[in-house]
Design a protein around this motif. Structure first.
Motif, PDB file in Angstrom:
ATOM      1  N   PRO A   1       0.832  -1.210   0.000  1.00 49.60           N
ATOM      2  CA  PRO A   1       0.000   0.000   0.000  1.00 49.60           C
ATOM      3  C   PRO A   1       0.861   1.254   0.000  1.00 49.60           C
ATOM      4  O   PRO A   1       2.041   1.249   0.336  1.00 49.60           O
ATOM      5  N   GLY A   2       0.242   2.358  -0.419  1.00 50.02           N
ATOM      6  CA  GLY A   2       0.948   3.634  -0.419  1.00 50.02           C
ATOM      7  C   GLY A   2       1.816   3.851  -1.632  1.00 50.02           C
ATOM      8  O   GLY A   2       2.618   4.783  -1.662  1.00 50.02           O
ATOM      9  N   VAL A   3       1.656   3.004  -2.651  1.00 47.12           N
ATOM     10  CA  VAL A   3       2.451   3.116  -3.880  1.00 47.12           C
ATOM     11  C   VAL A   3       1.525   2.993  -5.077  1.00 47.12           C
ATOM     12  O   VAL A   3       0.638   2.124  -5.107  1.00 47.12           O
ATOM     13  N   ARG A   4       1.698   3.862  -6.059  1.00 45.12           N
ATOM     14  CA  ARG A   4       0.951   3.788  -7.315  1.00 45.12           C
ATOM     15  C   ARG A   4       1.833   4.380  -8.402  1.00 45.12           C
ATOM     16  O   ARG A   4       2.424   5.437  -8.213  1.00 45.12           O
ATOM     17  N   PHE A   5       1.927   3.688  -9.544  1.00 42.41           N
ATOM     18  CA  PHE A   5       2.819   4.185 -10.596  1.00 42.41           C
ATOM     19  C   PHE A   5       2.309   3.772 -11.972  1.00 42.41           C
ATOM     20  O   PHE A   5       1.593   2.775 -12.107  1.00 42.41           O
ATOM     21  N   PRO A   6       2.690   4.551 -13.003  1.00 44.32           N
ATOM     22  CA  PRO A   6       2.349   4.164 -14.376  1.00 44.32           C
ATOM     23  C   PRO A   6       3.275   3.055 -14.858  1.00 44.32           C
ATOM     24  O   PRO A   6       4.479   3.068 -14.582  1.00 44.32           O
ATOM     25  N   GLY A   7       2.713   2.108 -15.568  1.00 40.27           N
ATOM     26  CA  GLY A   7       3.516   1.008 -16.094  1.00 40.27           C
ATOM     27  C   GLY A   7       4.070   1.334 -17.474  1.00 40.27           C
ATOM     28  O   GLY A   7       3.434   2.018 -18.271  1.00 40.27           O
ATOM     29  N   LEU A   8       5.261   0.841 -17.726  1.00 43.27           N
ATOM     30  CA  LEU A   8       5.857   0.898 -19.059  1.00 43.27           C
ATOM     31  C   LEU A   8       5.817  -0.534 -19.589  1.00 43.27           C
ATOM     32  O   LEU A   8       6.755  -1.311 -19.424  1.00 43.27           O
ATOM     33  N   THR A   9       4.692  -0.894 -20.206  1.00 46.85           N
ATOM     34  CA  THR A   9       4.411  -2.279 -20.579  1.00 46.85           C
ATOM     35  C   THR A   9       5.318  -2.724 -21.720  1.00 46.85           C
ATOM     36  O   THR A   9       5.578  -1.968 -22.655  1.00 46.85           O
ATOM     37  N   HIS A  10       5.788  -3.972 -21.638  1.00 44.61           N
ATOM     38  CA  HIS A  10       6.743  -4.466 -22.629  1.00 44.61           C
ATOM     39  C   HIS A  10       6.767  -5.991 -22.614  1.00 44.61           C
ATOM     40  O   HIS A  10       6.402  -6.615 -21.616  1.00 44.61           O
ATOM     41  N   PRO A  11       7.221  -6.607 -23.716  1.00 45.37           N
ATOM     42  CA  PRO A  11       7.447  -8.049 -23.713  1.00 45.37           C
ATOM     43  C   PRO A  11       8.811  -8.358 -23.110  1.00 45.37           C
ATOM     44  O   PRO A  11       9.829  -7.779 -23.503  1.00 45.37           O
TER      45      PRO A  11
END
Length: 452
Positions: free
Chosen positions: A152-162
């Motif tokens: 908890p207390g963490v949220r971030f944008p993902g850099l999606t990749h294979p």
């Protein structure tokens, strides 16, 4: 009616096992694994894939599926796909295959992922001597963002990749892989001064019939037995690309892959919603099912033109990667340094692995002062968009590695201040990661001066 959008060449039904799919998945590299589809250069096509475990690791709130994971089956890949030019001629050995990632993401209706650490007796990880227990965190996706009830207390944008994308090896190249990796496994401890503080075993994962899935090749046949005994595991990256785990390989990126067999035989899998540099926990990105929308070009004779062999044959080459324009924007980072001195105080000579281990341990100990368990931080650093660097590799005796963590992913200010971090009882970030007991008897490494 005209078809709009990319053609789906490898569909996935998440209700079915990897070997039950319309095009059964494979988890080995071999030139004789048959192709499942043909695409033409310039065509945008869609490849769907399961997570690396083929669905055996679930979103149930337990880490037992991590602890008892069958690592002989990783990684399940979609493909191989035969690539042709616009005149109907296949890619040929010596060509360069340009693979552009046009779009990607989780499979609709399956917008979740997981990060874990394997048990020390079953896979381990970069810090397995410090963290021998199997653990798991479940991540939920909200558009481009991820959050976890276990951290908890963490949220971030993902850099999606294979995590994995590569071409099939020729038989000559496959034999080179197997010979050198077998020599390392059989003779490495005697012939190399290995860094014993990393505690990573085995030294190599050699071909094995156990757990082999070879696409359309029927198990139990003479053909299956022959290929399974020769086929390379998908665990390390190699000359064909493979398990490169480059976290920035997202939308708009291009991969320039050497072609070793006719048609190139492109395969991909091991989709990640997000990953930190190094994927230090080993089960360590946010693992998920997903899709890629790709477009290929063929550069005739491109291997000789653009790739310089670094070895005794023209096959000893490596791919080139062109990073796309899409990535999260962070302006403030906290950077942790590590040098090639291990936890016992012993000096190592320009060892970047020891230096990076020290940087990660420094970051874990620091962030644990802000209410997180060390297991939570270990998983977080494996999957959040943190940046690892080799900052110095020439100033003997110390290699210098750094780990930069974006400050904005936390719901509190993690920078050092005059007002000291509270000592004694404090709010712990609950719930903690899902965790199993470690039932082995290998010794655990302790940093005696670190926060307990």
């Amino acid at each position: 009616m005209a078809q709009y959008g990319p053609r789906v060449v490898v569909p996935i039904d998440l209700k079915k096992k990897p070997w039950e799919q319309k095009f059964p998945l494979h988890n080995r590299w071999h030139p004789d694994i048959p192709t499942v589809e043909v695409v033409t250069a310039g065509e945008v096509f869609r490849v769907e894939m399961m997570d690396f475990s083929g669905g055996s690791i679930t979103k149930n709130y337990t880490a037992h599926d991590i602890k008892h994971a069958d690592l002989s089956i990783v990684h399940y890949l979609s493909g191989p796909i035969r690539i042709m030019d616009s005149d109907g001629n296949p890619a040929k050995p010596g060509d360069l295959l340009v693979v552009e990632i046009c779009n990607l993401g989780p499979l609709p209706g399956d917008e979740w992922g997981y990060t874990g650490t394997f048990d020390r007796e079953n896979g381990g990880g970069f810090l397995t001597d410090h963290f021998p227990c199997a653990t798991k965190a479940i991540w939920h996706f909200e558009g481009i963002y991820a959050h976890s009830p276990q951290i908890p207390g963490v949220r971030f944008p993902g850099l999606t990749h294979p995590g994995i994308i590569g071409t099939a090896p020729s038989m000559e190249l496959l034999n080179i892989w197997n010979e050198r990796e077998r020599d390392l496994e059989e003779n490495g401890i005697q012939s190399f001064k290995l860094c014993e503080v990393l505690h990573s075993r085995p030294l190599a994962n050699l071909p094995a019939t156990k757990g082999s899935h070879l696409g359309k090749v029927q198990k139990g046949t003479a053909e299956w037995e022959k290929i399974a005994k020769e086929a390379a595991r998908t665990i390390p990256g190699r000359e064909n690309g493979g398990n490169c785990d480059i976290k920035n390989l997202s939308r708009g990126s291009k991969i320039y892959l050497p072609v070793f067999v006719e048609g190139a035989n492109l395969s991909t899998g091991d989709m990640h919603f997000s990953q930190g540099d190094g994927e230090v926990s080993f089960c360590g990105a946010i693992e998920m099912s997903g899709f890629l929308e790709l477009k290929c070009e063929i550069i005739r004779g491109g291997m000789k033109e653009y790739l310089t062999p670094m070895g005794p044959t023209p096959l000893h080459v490596n791919p080139i990667f062109e990073i796309g324009p899409v990535e999260p924007r962070f302006s403030e980072w906290l950077v942790f340094e590590g040098i090639s001195v291990d936890e016992s105080g012993r000096q190592h000579y320009l060892d970047a692995s020891v230096a990076y281990k020290r940087a990660v341990l420094n970051a874990i100990d620091y962030l644990s002062k802000f209410g997180y368990s060390k297991e939570q931080v270990y998983l977080l650093l494996s999957c959040c968009p943190c940046e690892g660097r080799i900052s110095g590799i020439v100033d003997a005796p110390n290699a210098v590695a750094t780990l930069a963590i974006p400050i904005a992913i936390f719901d509190q200010d993690i920078r050092p201040k005059n007002s000291k971090v509270p000592r004694g009882p404090r709010l712990i970030k609950k719930p903690d990661v899902l965790k199993c007991t470690y039932d082995g008897n290998l010794p655990t490494t302790r940093n005696l001066s670190a926060t307990q």
